[in-house]
Design an enzyme around this catalytic site. Structure first.
Site, PDB file in Angstrom:
ATOM      1  N   HIS A 169       0.814  -1.212   0.000  1.00 44.41           N
ATOM      2  CA  HIS A 169       0.000   0.000   0.000  1.00 44.41           C
ATOM      3  C   HIS A 169       0.847   1.262   0.000  1.00 44.41           C
ATOM      4  CE1 HIS A 169      -3.721  -2.321   1.627  1.00 44.41           C
ATOM      5  NE2 HIS A 169      -3.552  -2.447   0.330  1.00 44.41           N
ATOM      6  N   CYS A 199     -18.770  11.035 -24.392  1.00 46.94           N
ATOM      7  CA  CYS A 199     -18.442  11.204 -22.972  1.00 46.94           C
ATOM      8  C   CYS A 199     -18.221   9.874 -22.275  1.00 46.94           C
ATOM      9  CB  CYS A 199     -19.535  11.994 -22.256  1.00 46.94           C
ATOM     10  SG  CYS A 199     -21.152  11.207 -22.305  1.00 46.94           S
ATOM     11  N   ARG A 245     -22.002  14.955 -14.038  1.00 44.48           N
ATOM     12  CA  ARG A 245     -22.888  13.920 -13.501  1.00 44.48           C
ATOM     13  C   ARG A 245     -23.592  14.481 -12.263  1.00 44.48           C
ATOM     14  NH1 ARG A 245     -17.921  11.096 -14.390  1.00 44.48           N
ATOM     15  NH2 ARG A 245     -18.020   9.627 -16.134  1.00 44.48           N
ATOM     16  N   ARG A 283     -25.736  16.930 -17.230  1.00 40.24           N
ATOM     17  CA  ARG A 283     -26.687  15.843 -17.470  1.00 40.24           C
ATOM     18  C   ARG A 283     -27.673  15.785 -16.316  1.00 40.24           C
ATOM     19  NH1 ARG A 283     -24.381   9.891 -17.689  1.00 40.24           N
ATOM     20  NH2 ARG A 283     -24.327  10.195 -15.441  1.00 40.24           N
ATOM     21  N   ASN A 335     -20.241   3.754 -22.991  1.00 37.95           N
ATOM     22  CA  ASN A 335     -20.317   2.652 -22.022  1.00 37.95           C
ATOM     23  C   ASN A 335     -21.656   1.931 -22.153  1.00 37.95           C
ATOM     24  OD1 ASN A 335     -17.948   3.834 -21.242  1.00 37.95           O
ATOM     25  ND2 ASN A 335     -18.692   4.584 -19.285  1.00 37.95           N
ATOM     26  N   ASP A 336     -22.760   2.693 -22.087  1.00 39.77           N
ATOM     27  CA  ASP A 336     -24.085   2.072 -22.204  1.00 39.77           C
ATOM     28  C   ASP A 336     -24.383   1.654 -23.638  1.00 39.77           C
ATOM     29  OD1 ASP A 336     -25.050   1.841 -19.657  1.00 39.77           O
ATOM     30  OD2 ASP A 336     -25.986   3.813 -19.610  1.00 39.77           O
ATOM     31  N   GLU A 349     -27.190   6.652 -26.069  1.00 41.07           N
ATOM     32  CA  GLU A 349     -26.661   5.460 -25.405  1.00 41.07           C
ATOM     33  C   GLU A 349     -27.557   4.249 -25.649  1.00 41.07           C
ATOM     34  OE1 GLU A 349     -26.544   6.458 -21.214  1.00 41.07           O
ATOM     35  OE2 GLU A 349     -28.238   7.806 -21.473  1.00 41.07           O
ATOM     36  N   ARG A 397     -22.843  -4.201 -18.428  1.00 41.30           N
ATOM     37  CA  ARG A 397     -21.667  -3.615 -17.793  1.00 41.30           C
ATOM     38  C   ARG A 397     -21.463  -4.250 -16.430  1.00 41.30           C
ATOM     39  NH1 ARG A 397     -23.012   2.659 -17.800  1.00 41.30           N
ATOM     40  NH2 ARG A 397     -21.186   2.686 -16.454  1.00 41.30           N
TER      41      ARG A 397
END
Length: 855
Positions: free
Chosen positions: A469, A782, A576, A612, A734-735, A711, A745
């Site tokens: 760590h 995005c 977001r 958004r 992503n979507d 999306e 996902r």
């Protein structure tokens, strides 16, 4: 979940405890305060009717715990029980625990889903004089609820598939998941014939030495046992936060760049050398393990960890000693939370997770139970009992043969040492008066995180590996580091001249004039390159043929906005806004939202910001919005599909955004759009809010740009129909990828499919850009693809107008764009659309790069 009520003579004190307790509590814990009198002339006192209302506000089938200060607070709480219903009265417990410490302890325990009795027992561990008034004796600390004879244990077996097994961070996720349920859960390593242990104990889970490929057995008893095991199954399917890796004989699925970046490097065993008594002062090169890149030159300074002096005593008042230990642990808990928060502010979420595990140590029955036994059964003082418990647990880690798990002993001792300092009043301080290279046997995470970055040139340790760590934190802090140098490095005298090469893992001791000059030149070149990259990040991304490409940031907080500016973002492509709604018990007020939005917009100045609207559902749930059960929430009532059902969620947000947008270049974007009818509905909703503000005389922009997330494949296919209804598109790759390839996902079983560079996804992106440009609209991406260095030339060639990514990715993305030619990128993009797999696309990009380099 047990509700909490705080009763005090003072309104200010009650509110202060309420604020502190909410910071400690997990989402879902209901807490209310009843302080002072509703009388401006006599503000001090207690009002049973205020207590009644507070009890009713947090009433829960699991019960209500009431904590009070002395005197009339207790009488008013007792009187308040006469005003509530009999059903409520039966589940209210007036507790003699201390107000502040008891509330903090109860909030943590309630957040684990513990019963009222267990939560009260944890609160009582501080032991206050109120016990006399209420006739309740001090209880032992909270433990797992006993399993009823009527409970039928259920069992599930899992194969652990993440590469490093249940090391510290996956073990922390495992324990946190168990903590969400009331049932008793045990875990056993079947492969290594381990015993069944308490699954709420991070230490007991971690010391099971559960590795990749091991089969574990889970047993759960209680009302929500099925749900607990299902959640643990889902966690295992996702690789306990690490992703899954192939077992022997299996083929590896291609991992995304994001997953590869999060995977810890394999640990490197370090052979410990003989004691220092036999060591001569080293000269020349010492070879260790590269832990954090960079070059440093400077004098050595030996770090000696301060050890709290522990004096063993026999005590006459064990309850007071337990209270001292609880207070010390709470102080350390706050220190760890502070360090955790600072790392989050730096965007170091993975590194902050190290300290999530440290927080679990402080609530771990494997540490608390032996300490409690030492204090109450052996009359030991708190220092001695705690030290014995820590050393026993650390020794269990030391005895393991897995090098990664052995390294976790340092984490346990680190937390234990901090508590001992809090108990003794000593300080663990290491200060440098001038810049130097820190040499140590090893460094605990808290030592590394608290180093003065302005004075520490580099780190050199005798022990440790690249996954320790301290090594992870060194990389986060940007400090060159070499670990695993062996005991010889500890024989270096103070002020010995060192050259540290964090890239190769080598350390040069006392270089001669020629060597020093060579390394000074290399260091100067390294610093210059780093400075040029930082300076260039503020410059525009202009291709070799003069095309300017907008590079902006994805953000989710005020701190992210500042990081975006520092990284060179030309604006925000994705704000977001759901960060304001998560991790809280109630929806944020319109005023709260306006304040935060305005702070972000002010930081960005006249740079464009795409905000958004609320995107919840699927993988993001709100405790105060009942979404109901859905077999596949990703395809259910999420994002804009909630807006008609819950106008109380979207309309205050739209008003707050519009009010805060005055004087700024704000654009509003709606998520999860599938049809043109939805766009019409959203525009109507926004226009209604704009008319309401205008009618009330509230300044608000009326001509701001409105866009949608692309999306859902239907939106991509119908882009030519949607383009005239909006001002811009922002593609959420992503979507879009998960919906196009039917690969959820986060589901490791289909991770090999979820690659946004698949030609099917790229063709949809090309179609969206072509349709938008034909209608005079601009397009951004995005999703993670925007910051993927392999994808950037393809997206540029497809005509993308805006690249939006995490702030940390911006400098490298800009540098990549500056090296590209738009015409050549266009030819590459058109060629890859004809390929049949993501792997073929990546290979084509590599081949084009090699050809360009050769030219």
């Amino acid at each position: 979940m047990v509700g909490l009520v705080i009763v005090s003579h003072s309104y200010s004190l009650a509110q202060g405890v309420l604020e502190l307790t909410r910071q400690m509590a997990t989402p879902g814990v209901k807490i209310a305060a009843a302080g002072g009198l509703d009388d401006p002339d006599h503000s001090l006192g207690t009002d049973p009717f205020l207590v009644q209302r507070a009890i009713e506000a947090v009433d829960d089938p699991d019960g209500v715990l009431v904590l009070m200060d002395l005197g009339s607070a207790i009488l008013s709480a007792e009187m308040a029980l006469d005003f509530v219903t009999e059903e409520t009265r039966q589940r209210v417990l007036l507790c003699e625990a201390p107000l502040v410490e008891g509330a903090l302890a109860a909030a943590v325990q309630a957040g684990l889903g513990s019963s009222l009795a267990v939560t009260a027992a944890e609160a009582r561990s501080a032991l206050l004089p109120k016990a006399t008034h209420l006739g309740v004796h001090a209880a032992e600390p909270a433990a797992l609820p006993p399993v009823s004879a009527t409970d039928r244990p259920i069992q599930r077996r899992l194969i652990v598939r993440n590469r490093l097994g249940l090391h510290a961070r996956p073990a922390a996720l495992f324990v946190q998941t168990v903590g969400r349920f009331a049932s008793s859960v045990t875990v056993r390593n079947l492969t290594r014939h381990g015993p069944a242990v308490n699954a709420r104990s991070i230490n007991l889970v971690a010391t099971q030495a559960i590795r990749q490929g091991d089969e574990i057995e889970l047993n759960a008893s209680g009302a929500d046992a099925e749900a607990a095991l299902a959640a643990l199954q889902q966690l295992a399917d996702a690789g306990f936060g690490d992703g899954i890796a192939p077992l022997n004989g299996e083929l590896a699925a291609p991992a995304s760049a994001a997953v590869r970046a999060l995977e810890p490097a394999p640990d490197v065993g370090v052979v410990t050398e003989p004691g220092l008594a036999d060591q001569d002062e080293p000269q020349g090169w010492l070879q260790g393990v590269a832990a954090s890149p960079g070059i440093a030159i400077g004098p050595a300074r030996r770090f000696e960890p301060t050890v709290a002096a522990v004096t063993r005593k026999v005590v006459a008042n064990p309850a007071a000693e337990w209270q001292r230990l609880q207070a010390a642990m709470q102080a350390v808990r706050q220190q760890i939370k502070t360090t955790h928060g600072l790392l989050l502010q730096q965007g170091a979420r993975a590194e902050a997770a190290i300290f999530d595990a440290h927080l679990l140590f402080l609530d771990d029955p494997a540490l608390l139970d032996p300490a409690h036994e030492g204090i109450f059964n052996q009359a030991s003082n708190a220092e001695a009992a705690w030290q014995d418990s820590i050393e026993a647990t650390a020794a269990a880690y030391d005895a393991l043969d897995d090098p990664y798990l052995k390294a976790r002993a340092a984490d346990v001792r680190d937390v234990g040492r901090q508590v001992l300092f809090a108990l003794t009043g000593e300080r663990a301080a290491f200060c440098l008066d001038t810049p130097a290279i820190v040499v140590a046997d090893d460094l605990a995470p808290s030592d590394t995180a608290n180093l003065d970055r302005s004075k520490v040139l580099a780190l050199c340790t005798a022990r440790g590996g690249p996954t320790s760590h301290s090594a992870i934190l060194a990389r986060t802090l940007g400090i060159p580091a070499v670990v695993g140098l062996g005991a010889r490095v500890l024989a270096l005298p103070t002020n010995a001249s060192l050259v540290v090469d964090g890239d190769s893992g080598a350390v040069l001791v006392n270089p001669d004039a020629s060597e020093a000059a060579t390394w000074e030149a290399r260091r100067a070149a390294w610093l210059a390159a780093r400075q040029q990259a930082a300076a260039a990040s503020q410059q525009g991304a202009v291709t070799t043929d003069g095309v300017h490409v907008e590079v902006v940031a994805n953000i989710g907080s005020v701190a992210d906005a500042r990081r975006a500016i520092e990284a060179g973002a030309e604006g925000v492509g994705l704000l977001r806004t759901e960060f304001l709604y998560l991790n809280r018990d109630t929806a944020p007020t319109e005023a709260d939202q306006e304040e935060i939005y305005r702070a972000i917009f002010d930081i960005m100045g006249q740079r464009p910001v795409v905000a958004r609207t609320l995107d919840v559902g699927g993988d993001k749930e709100l405790p105060y919005v009942n979404l109901g059960h859905e077999d596949n929430p990703f395809l259910g009532a999420r994002a804009i599909r909630l807006y008609q059902e819950r106008p109380d969620l979207i309309e205050p947000q739209l008003r707050a955004l519009l009010r805060a947008a005055v004087g700024h270049r704000v654009r509003i974007m709606f998520p999860m759009v599938a049809t043109a009818d939805e766009v019409a509905m959203l525009r109507s909703q926004l226009e209604r809010v704009q008319r309401e503000l205008a009618g009330a005389g509230v300044p608000a922009p009326v001509d701001l740009q409105i866009g949608i997330m692309v999306e859902i494949p239907s939106a991509a296919v119908m882009a030519d129909q949607l383009a005239p209804t909006v001002d811009f598109f922002s593609i959420g790759t992503n979507d879009l990828t998960q919906y196009t390839l039917a690969a959820e996902r986060g589901n490791p079983r289909v991770a090999y499919l979820a690659d946004a560079l698949h030609p099917a996804v790229l063709r949809l992106i090309a179609q969206v850009i072509k349709a938008a440009h034909a209608c005079g609209r601009w397009v951004g991406v995005c999703g993670e693809l925007a910051g993927d260095l392999t994808a950037i030339p393809i997206l540029l060639g497809l005509g993308l107008d805006e690249f939006s990514m995490s702030p940390a990715s911006i400098p490298a993305a800009k540098q990549r764009l500056r090296a590209l030619n738009r015409r050549a990128a266009t030819a590459l993009a058109q060629s890859v659309l004809m390929l049949d797999s993501a792997q073929a696309v990546r290979a084509a990009v590599r081949a084009a790069e090699a050809e360009r380099a050769g030219a």
